[in-house]
Design a protein around this motif. Sequence first.
Motif, PDB file in Angstrom:
ATOM      1  N   LEU A 149       0.827  -1.212   0.000  1.00 43.37           N
ATOM      2  CA  LEU A 149       0.000   0.000   0.000  1.00 43.37           C
ATOM      3  C   LEU A 149       0.857   1.256   0.000  1.00 43.37           C
ATOM      4  CD1 LEU A 149      -2.906  -0.823   2.503  1.00 43.37           C
ATOM      5  CD2 LEU A 149      -2.857  -1.088   0.026  1.00 43.37           C
ATOM      6  N   ASP A 150       1.937   1.240   0.773  1.00 37.93           N
ATOM      7  CA  ASP A 150       2.826   2.398   0.827  1.00 37.93           C
ATOM      8  C   ASP A 150       3.448   2.667  -0.542  1.00 37.93           C
ATOM      9  OD1 ASP A 150       4.040   4.499   2.402  1.00 37.93           O
ATOM     10  OD2 ASP A 150       5.930   3.407   2.156  1.00 37.93           O
ATOM     11  N   GLY A 151       3.828   1.614  -1.249  1.00 38.63           N
ATOM     12  CA  GLY A 151       4.372   1.785  -2.599  1.00 38.63           C
ATOM     13  C   GLY A 151       3.360   2.389  -3.551  1.00 38.63           C
ATOM     14  N   VAL A 152       2.119   1.938  -3.467  1.00 38.68           N
ATOM     15  CA  VAL A 152       1.056   2.470  -4.326  1.00 38.68           C
ATOM     16  C   VAL A 152       0.805   3.942  -4.007  1.00 38.68           C
ATOM     17  CG1 VAL A 152      -1.420   2.325  -4.811  1.00 38.68           C
ATOM     18  CG2 VAL A 152      -0.054   0.250  -4.707  1.00 38.68           C
ATOM     19  N   VAL A 153       0.742   4.270  -2.719  1.00 36.89           N
ATOM     20  CA  VAL A 153       0.489   5.664  -2.314  1.00 36.89           C
ATOM     21  C   VAL A 153       1.630   6.566  -2.768  1.00 36.89           C
ATOM     22  CG1 VAL A 153       0.285   7.192  -0.313  1.00 36.89           C
ATOM     23  CG2 VAL A 153      -1.030   5.077  -0.401  1.00 36.89           C
ATOM     24  N   ARG A 154       2.849   6.116  -2.612  1.00 33.34           N
ATOM     25  CA  ARG A 154       4.001   6.934  -3.021  1.00 33.34           C
ATOM     26  C   ARG A 154       4.048   7.136  -4.531  1.00 33.34           C
ATOM     27  NH1 ARG A 154       7.484   8.022   1.080  1.00 33.34           N
ATOM     28  NH2 ARG A 154       7.168   6.797   2.969  1.00 33.34           N
ATOM     29  N   ARG A 155       3.760   6.072  -5.306  1.00 35.23           N
ATOM     30  CA  ARG A 155       3.745   6.217  -6.771  1.00 35.23           C
ATOM     31  C   ARG A 155       2.652   7.189  -7.193  1.00 35.23           C
ATOM     32  NH1 ARG A 155       4.738   0.749  -6.648  1.00 35.23           N
ATOM     33  NH2 ARG A 155       2.557   0.233  -7.034  1.00 35.23           N
ATOM     34  N   ASN A 156       1.477   7.076  -6.597  1.00 40.34           N
ATOM     35  CA  ASN A 156       0.378   7.976  -6.926  1.00 40.34           C
ATOM     36  C   ASN A 156       0.713   9.412  -6.510  1.00 40.34           C
ATOM     37  OD1 ASN A 156      -2.239   8.557  -7.921  1.00 40.34           O
ATOM     38  ND2 ASN A 156      -3.016   8.599  -5.824  1.00 40.34           N
ATOM     39  N   GLY A 157       1.346   9.562  -5.355  1.00 37.36           N
ATOM     40  CA  GLY A 157       1.748  10.892  -4.897  1.00 37.36           C
ATOM     41  C   GLY A 157       2.761  11.535  -5.827  1.00 37.36           C
ATOM     42  N   MET A 158       3.689  10.737  -6.331  1.00 41.31           N
ATOM     43  CA  MET A 158       4.685  11.274  -7.272  1.00 41.31           C
ATOM     44  C   MET A 158       4.017  11.724  -8.571  1.00 41.31           C
ATOM     45  SD  MET A 158       7.582  11.410  -5.866  1.00 41.31           S
ATOM     46  CE  MET A 158       8.645  11.688  -7.256  1.00 41.31           C
ATOM     47  N   LYS A 159       3.019  10.969  -9.043  1.00 40.89           N
ATOM     48  CA  LYS A 159       2.293  11.369 -10.247  1.00 40.89           C
ATOM     49  C   LYS A 159       1.559  12.678 -10.031  1.00 40.89           C
ATOM     50  CE  LYS A 159       1.525   6.733 -12.054  1.00 40.89           C
ATOM     51  NZ  LYS A 159       0.519   5.682 -12.326  1.00 40.89           N
ATOM     52  N   VAL A 160       0.953  12.817  -8.859  1.00 44.39           N
ATOM     53  CA  VAL A 160       0.226  14.059  -8.548  1.00 44.39           C
ATOM     54  C   VAL A 160       1.196  15.224  -8.481  1.00 44.39           C
ATOM     55  CG1 VAL A 160      -1.091  15.239  -6.755  1.00 44.39           C
ATOM     56  CG2 VAL A 160      -1.696  12.911  -7.389  1.00 44.39           C
ATOM     57  N   LEU A 161       2.340  15.041  -7.829  1.00 47.30           N
ATOM     58  CA  LEU A 161       3.333  16.102  -7.731  1.00 47.30           C
ATOM     59  C   LEU A 161       3.914  16.486  -9.078  1.00 47.30           C
ATOM     60  CD1 LEU A 161       5.270  15.138  -4.483  1.00 47.30           C
ATOM     61  CD2 LEU A 161       3.693  17.054  -4.815  1.00 47.30           C
ATOM     62  N   GLN A 162       4.164  15.510  -9.928  1.00 48.29           N
ATOM     63  CA  GLN A 162       4.702  15.797 -11.249  1.00 48.29           C
ATOM     64  C   GLN A 162       3.659  16.515 -12.121  1.00 48.29           C
ATOM     65  OE1 GLN A 162       5.934  11.968 -12.640  1.00 48.29           O
ATOM     66  NE2 GLN A 162       7.854  11.997 -11.465  1.00 48.29           N
ATOM     67  N   GLY A 163       2.396  16.155 -11.956  1.00 45.76           N
ATOM     68  CA  GLY A 163       1.316  16.808 -12.725  1.00 45.76           C
ATOM     69  C   GLY A 163       1.083  18.243 -12.288  1.00 45.76           C
ATOM     70  N   SER A 164       1.335  18.542 -11.010  1.00 44.30           N
ATOM     71  CA  SER A 164       1.087  19.896 -10.525  1.00 44.30           C
ATOM     72  C   SER A 164       2.211  20.854 -10.872  1.00 44.30           C
ATOM     73  CB  SER A 164       0.861  19.895  -9.003  1.00 44.30           C
ATOM     74  OG  SER A 164       2.051  19.520  -8.338  1.00 44.30           O
ATOM     75  N   SER A 165       3.396  20.326 -11.191  1.00 48.03           N
ATOM     76  CA  SER A 165       4.535  21.203 -11.508  1.00 48.03           C
ATOM     77  C   SER A 165       4.556  21.621 -12.968  1.00 48.03           C
ATOM     78  CB  SER A 165       5.842  20.496 -11.148  1.00 48.03           C
ATOM     79  OG  SER A 165       6.029  19.365 -11.969  1.00 48.03           O
ATOM     80  N   LEU A 166       3.688  21.024 -13.785  1.00 52.31           N
ATOM     81  CA  LEU A 166       3.660  21.371 -15.213  1.00 52.31           C
ATOM     82  C   LEU A 166       2.977  22.668 -15.484  1.00 52.31           C
ATOM     83  CD1 LEU A 166       2.904  17.911 -16.784  1.00 52.31           C
ATOM     84  CD2 LEU A 166       5.080  19.084 -16.706  1.00 52.31           C
TER      85      LEU A 166
END
Length: 164
Positions: free
Chosen positions: A147-164
């Motif tokens: 679960l922690d891996g899934v949350v971290r991967r999803n969090g990284m996608k959200v962070l990368q999407g917000s910096s664009l």
Amino acid sequence: MILFCRRISEMQTTIGNAYANTLFTHLYPHSTITITLNVLSQDGSLLAACINASTLALIDAGIPMRDYICACTAGSTSSYSSNDESADPLLDLNSMEEQELPFLTVGTLGGGDEVCVLVMETRVQVGRLEGMLAVGVDGCKQVREILDGVVRRNGMKVLQGSSL
């Protein structure tokens, strides 16, 4: 039908009690946090799957909590009536195994051994209970890593999407 409704009510109470002391509800005064779960397929470990899905849903919704609640089922390879001392504990039972073998659902808070959910609806000899619980807690640690891996991967996608 009454048995089915009672089972759902018991699961609802168990899940509600598990999250009652974990969520930071004081940050949301005069609010209600509702978790809606739809079961599309049931092949065992239903309560554990509902708890794990609830954890991910609450994290995705941004509801602050102390730590993850992770759950899994553990069982024993022999029934209560057999006096088999060499019975091996099993992890993550399917529905056929749950119908035939004694099992429990355990939920832990965080990566440690703090048990916040423990439900056992079948009978088991006391000597086997400790082994089943140890296997269940170890399984919860493995589920937490996933679960922690899934949350971290999803969090990284959200962070990368917000910096664009």
